[in-house]
Write a protein that holds these residues in place. Structure first.
Motif, PDB file in Angstrom:
ATOM      1  N   PRO A 162      17.213   4.221   1.283  1.00  0.00           N
ATOM      2  CA  PRO A 162      17.801   4.841   2.469  1.00  0.00           C
ATOM      3  C   PRO A 162      17.110   6.157   2.824  1.00  0.00           C
ATOM      4  O   PRO A 162      16.697   6.925   1.947  1.00  0.00           O
ATOM      5  CB  PRO A 162      19.256   5.075   2.057  1.00  0.00           C
ATOM      6  N   GLY A 163      16.971   6.425   4.117  1.00  0.00           N
ATOM      7  CA  GLY A 163      16.349   7.658   4.595  1.00  0.00           C
ATOM      8  C   GLY A 163      16.047   7.570   6.073  1.00  0.00           C
ATOM      9  O   GLY A 163      16.249   6.526   6.714  1.00  0.00           O
ATOM     10  N   ASP A 164      15.523   8.639   6.607  1.00  0.00           N
ATOM     11  CA  ASP A 164      15.210   8.716   8.035  1.00  0.00           C
ATOM     12  C   ASP A 164      13.790   8.215   8.274  1.00  0.00           C
ATOM     13  O   ASP A 164      12.896   8.967   8.655  1.00  0.00           O
ATOM     14  CB  ASP A 164      15.376  10.162   8.520  1.00  0.00           C
ATOM     15  N   TRP A 165      13.577   6.927   8.011  1.00  0.00           N
ATOM     16  CA  TRP A 165      12.262   6.327   8.209  1.00  0.00           C
ATOM     17  C   TRP A 165      12.417   4.827   8.402  1.00  0.00           C
ATOM     18  O   TRP A 165      13.462   4.246   8.117  1.00  0.00           O
ATOM     19  CB  TRP A 165      11.343   6.633   7.029  1.00  0.00           C
ATOM     20  N   ALA A 166      11.360   4.245   8.888  1.00  0.00           N
ATOM     21  CA  ALA A 166      11.328   2.797   9.079  1.00  0.00           C
ATOM     22  C   ALA A 166       9.901   2.316   8.866  1.00  0.00           C
ATOM     23  O   ALA A 166       8.933   3.036   9.126  1.00  0.00           O
ATOM     24  CB  ALA A 166      11.817   2.410  10.472  1.00  0.00           C
ATOM     25  N   VAL A 167       9.778   1.097   8.383  1.00  0.00           N
ATOM     26  CA  VAL A 167       8.469   0.515   8.067  1.00  0.00           C
ATOM     27  C   VAL A 167       7.918  -0.197   9.290  1.00  0.00           C
ATOM     28  O   VAL A 167       8.615  -0.969   9.954  1.00  0.00           O
ATOM     29  CB  VAL A 167       8.599  -0.453   6.867  1.00  0.00           C
ATOM     30  N   GLN A 168       6.637   0.065   9.568  1.00  0.00           N
ATOM     31  CA  GLN A 168       5.974  -0.554  10.713  1.00  0.00           C
ATOM     32  C   GLN A 168       5.113  -1.753  10.305  1.00  0.00           C
ATOM     33  O   GLN A 168       4.773  -2.590  11.142  1.00  0.00           O
ATOM     34  CB  GLN A 168       5.092   0.484  11.419  1.00  0.00           C
ATOM     35  N   GLY A 169       4.790  -1.829   9.031  1.00  0.00           N
ATOM     36  CA  GLY A 169       3.965  -2.942   8.554  1.00  0.00           C
ATOM     37  C   GLY A 169       3.770  -2.822   7.051  1.00  0.00           C
ATOM     38  O   GLY A 169       4.236  -1.876   6.409  1.00  0.00           O
ATOM     39  N   TRP A 170       3.101  -3.781   6.477  1.00  0.00           N
ATOM     40  CA  TRP A 170       2.837  -3.753   5.027  1.00  0.00           C
ATOM     41  C   TRP A 170       1.662  -4.651   4.694  1.00  0.00           C
ATOM     42  O   TRP A 170       1.242  -5.493   5.516  1.00  0.00           O
ATOM     43  CB  TRP A 170       4.066  -4.190   4.239  1.00  0.00           C
ATOM     44  N   SER A 171       1.137  -4.471   3.503  1.00  0.00           N
ATOM     45  CA  SER A 171       0.136  -5.405   2.975  1.00  0.00           C
ATOM     46  C   SER A 171       0.446  -5.662   1.510  1.00  0.00           C
ATOM     47  O   SER A 171       1.041  -4.828   0.820  1.00  0.00           O
ATOM     48  CB  SER A 171      -1.286  -4.863   3.139  1.00  0.00           C
ATOM     49  N   VAL A 172       0.069  -6.855   1.054  1.00  0.00           N
ATOM     50  CA  VAL A 172       0.368  -7.317  -0.294  1.00  0.00           C
ATOM     51  C   VAL A 172      -0.879  -7.943  -0.899  1.00  0.00           C
ATOM     52  O   VAL A 172      -1.608  -8.681  -0.215  1.00  0.00           O
ATOM     53  CB  VAL A 172       1.509  -8.363  -0.280  1.00  0.00           C
ATOM     54  N   ALA A 173      -1.115  -7.657  -2.162  1.00  0.00           N
ATOM     55  CA  ALA A 173      -2.133  -8.359  -2.941  1.00  0.00           C
ATOM     56  C   ALA A 173      -1.470  -8.797  -4.243  1.00  0.00           C
ATOM     57  O   ALA A 173      -1.118  -7.963  -5.073  1.00  0.00           O
ATOM     58  CB  ALA A 173      -3.329  -7.460  -3.225  1.00  0.00           C
ATOM     59  N   LEU A 174      -1.269 -10.106  -4.399  1.00  0.00           N
ATOM     60  CA  LEU A 174      -0.561 -10.652  -5.557  1.00  0.00           C
ATOM     61  C   LEU A 174      -1.506 -11.572  -6.325  1.00  0.00           C
ATOM     62  O   LEU A 174      -1.939 -12.596  -5.805  1.00  0.00           O
ATOM     63  CB  LEU A 174       0.680 -11.428  -5.097  1.00  0.00           C
ATOM     64  N   CYS A 175      -1.819 -11.168  -7.573  1.00  0.00           N
ATOM     65  CA  CYS A 175      -2.792 -11.908  -8.380  1.00  0.00           C
ATOM     66  C   CYS A 175      -2.110 -12.781  -9.424  1.00  0.00           C
ATOM     67  O   CYS A 175      -0.982 -12.510  -9.844  1.00  0.00           O
ATOM     68  CB  CYS A 175      -3.738 -10.932  -9.087  1.00  0.00           C
ATOM     69  N   HIS A 176      -2.843 -13.820  -9.880  1.00  0.00           N
ATOM     70  CA  HIS A 176      -2.357 -14.669 -10.962  1.00  0.00           C
ATOM     71  C   HIS A 176      -3.528 -15.123 -11.826  1.00  0.00           C
ATOM     72  O   HIS A 176      -4.698 -14.966 -11.450  1.00  0.00           O
ATOM     73  CB  HIS A 176      -1.601 -15.887 -10.418  1.00  0.00           C
TER      74      HIS A 176
END
Length: 481
Positions: free
Chosen positions: A59-73
């Motif tokens: 919680p806070g005074d912010w919002a996410v505009q996008g993201w990136s993920v790198a998931l390895c196996h």
């Protein structure tokens, strides 16, 4: 066009429209993975398992505009399945279908979503929710970003680790970041998972086993089919928590008469049966029966212990022929199948699975049943009747005695089923049959011979040689059809 997105690209797209809002620190964000609510999954050799990647925004005074993920196996143990190797757009949609990301932009997919699958290494995702930055993602405890299916290719007992990796995937390299007001922030908490290949495979089986291979095709004779659920030889032992399946038949050839739990199932929980038990004999989706059971839904959560090679009889289905086949007409035997089906019968459709450790495991081996419908020997069709019911009105009373006397001595109407009028089953219709019926009704005399009081057939009726045979009995109105 590059298939991967780096943090700098996201910042470049979104930074031009940023405001002076507070920028949170990395501790305000977390990434993690789950399969059926757990970080660790077990899969049979050659089997598949699905994981989802999640994000938390404190919680806070912010919002996410996008993201990136790198998931390895570990590509030596598991291989990621690319749903559309030659169609990046279809792949991106498929791998967010059913996730929160699929509806993040006002109920629809993000403006920009690209996913690249490296089958032996991992997956990357880059998302811009809204190119106009009108739609953002507010704080949330649990937001699913993408899903990925893995196939076990390694040795039994091997374990693959899933990690949010840095500097390993993409050209240029894709990082694990969220974007707030054009700023990239690497989540402080990034929790991976594991996939372990079973050292002993789990091989659940189900079989529909007719008690007899042949069934007389006279619309009256019945045959039982038992359903057995168990484990194949060499399978690991389990505690069976429940089961479900559909058993379909061809209603042009067979009619389902009844479906009942076996004695073993009825005896569960001190004779109370399973805590949840449903047998739908008229399911949506076609002719058949849909079964679902949970052994224990409350403490002590009883189960059925099964070892490799062990089977348990769960249900008995009873069928009769839906057609008449006659040797006199030249009819030949007809085979008809009983088919174990999954997600076909019922509303919603019932899956063919067992429940083990709160997971639904599909049956690895399914054995369908076959019943051969045999033509009736020359002479007619053996029908069900009620002994003593000479007038065929489904009731045995004084009227039947009068009917018998009228037929025997006054040339009265022929009984619709002569075997029913032969109340003492001596092969003749005469005064003694009328006396038996009347004495039974009015003077507490002996009852008519079997079948009585329930409907049934006379096993001695094998031809039309005797005029009292139950062959070709009229069944309309007798309550036995």
């Amino acid at each position: 066009m590059r298939k991967a997105i780096v943090a700098g690209a996201l910042v470049g797209v979104l930074g031009a429209v940023c405001s002076a809002a507070q920028i949170p620190g990395p501790e305000k964000f977390a990434y993690w993975v789950e399969s059926n609510g757990a970080a660790n999954a077990v899969v049979a050799p050659g089997g598949t398992v699905q994981f989802m990647a999640y994000m938390k925004i404190m919680p806070g005074d912010w919002a996410v505009q996008g993201w990136s993920v790198a998931l390895c196996h570990d590509g030596a143990v598991v291989q990621m399945i690319d749903p559309f190797p030659d169609n990046p757009t279809a792949r991106a949609s498929a791998m967010v279908a059913g996730t929160n990301a699929a509806t993040v932009k006002s109920g629809g997919e993000p403006s920009f979503n690209t996913i690249t699958v490296y089958p032996n290494a991992g997956v990357t995702q880059g998302v811009v929710i809204d190119m106009m930055v009108a739609v953002t993602l507010p704080p949330t405890d649990r937001f699913s970003m993408l899903k990925a299916d893995y196939r076990a290719i390694g040795a039994a007992g091997a374990t693959a680790t899933l990690t949010f990796c840095e500097g390993a995937l993409g050209t240029p390299i894709v990082e694990n970041v969220v974007v707030v007001e054009g700023n990239s922030i690497s989540p402080a908490v990034r929790t991976g998972g594991t996939i372990t290949i079973q050292s002993e495979p789990l091989i659940p089986t189900i079989a529909a086993i007719p008690a007899a291979a042949d069934l007389r095709a006279d619309k009256a004779a019945t045959g039982d089919v038992k359903v057995e659920i168990g484990l194949a030889e060499g399978s690991k032992s389990i505690d069976l928590q429940g089961w479900s399946y559909g058993l379909a038949h061809d209603n042009a050839k067979l009619a389902l008469v009844d479906a009942q739990p076996s004695a073993t199932v009825a005896a569960l929980n001190g004779g109370q049966g399973p805590d949840f038990y449903s047998v739908n004999k008229n399911p949506a989706g076609g002719a058949g029966v849909a079964v679902a059971a949970v052994v224990g839904m409350a403490p002590p959560f009883n189960v059925i212990a099964l070892a490799g090679g062990q089977k348990v009889h769960t249900e008995t289905m009873t069928y009769r022929s839906a057609v008449e086949l006659l040797q006199a007409n030249g009819d030949q035997p007809v085979d008809t199948k009983l088919t174990i089906v999954s997600e076909v019968l019922g509303d919603p459709p019932v899956a063919a699975v067992i429940s083990v450790d709160e997971e639904g495991i599909e049956f690895a081996q399914k054995t369908d049943g076959t019943i051969r419908l045999m033509p009736v020997p020359a002479g007619g069709v053996l029908r069900k009747f009620r002994r003593g019911d000479a007038n065929n009105d489904s009731i045995v009373n004084i009227a039947d005695g009068v009917w018998i006397l009228s037929y025997a001595f006054r040339g009265g109407r022929v009984p619709p089923c002569k075997d029913a009028a032969d109340a003492n089953d001596d092969g003749k219709i005469d005064q003694s049959d009328a006396i038996l019926v009347i004495y039974y009704q009015l003077l507490n005399g002996p009852a008519p011979k079997a079948p009585f009081p329930a409907c049934g057939t006379d096993p001695s009726d094998t031809s039309s040689d005797s005029p009292e045979d139950g062959l070709n009995c009229l069944v309309a109105g007798n309550g036995c059809a």
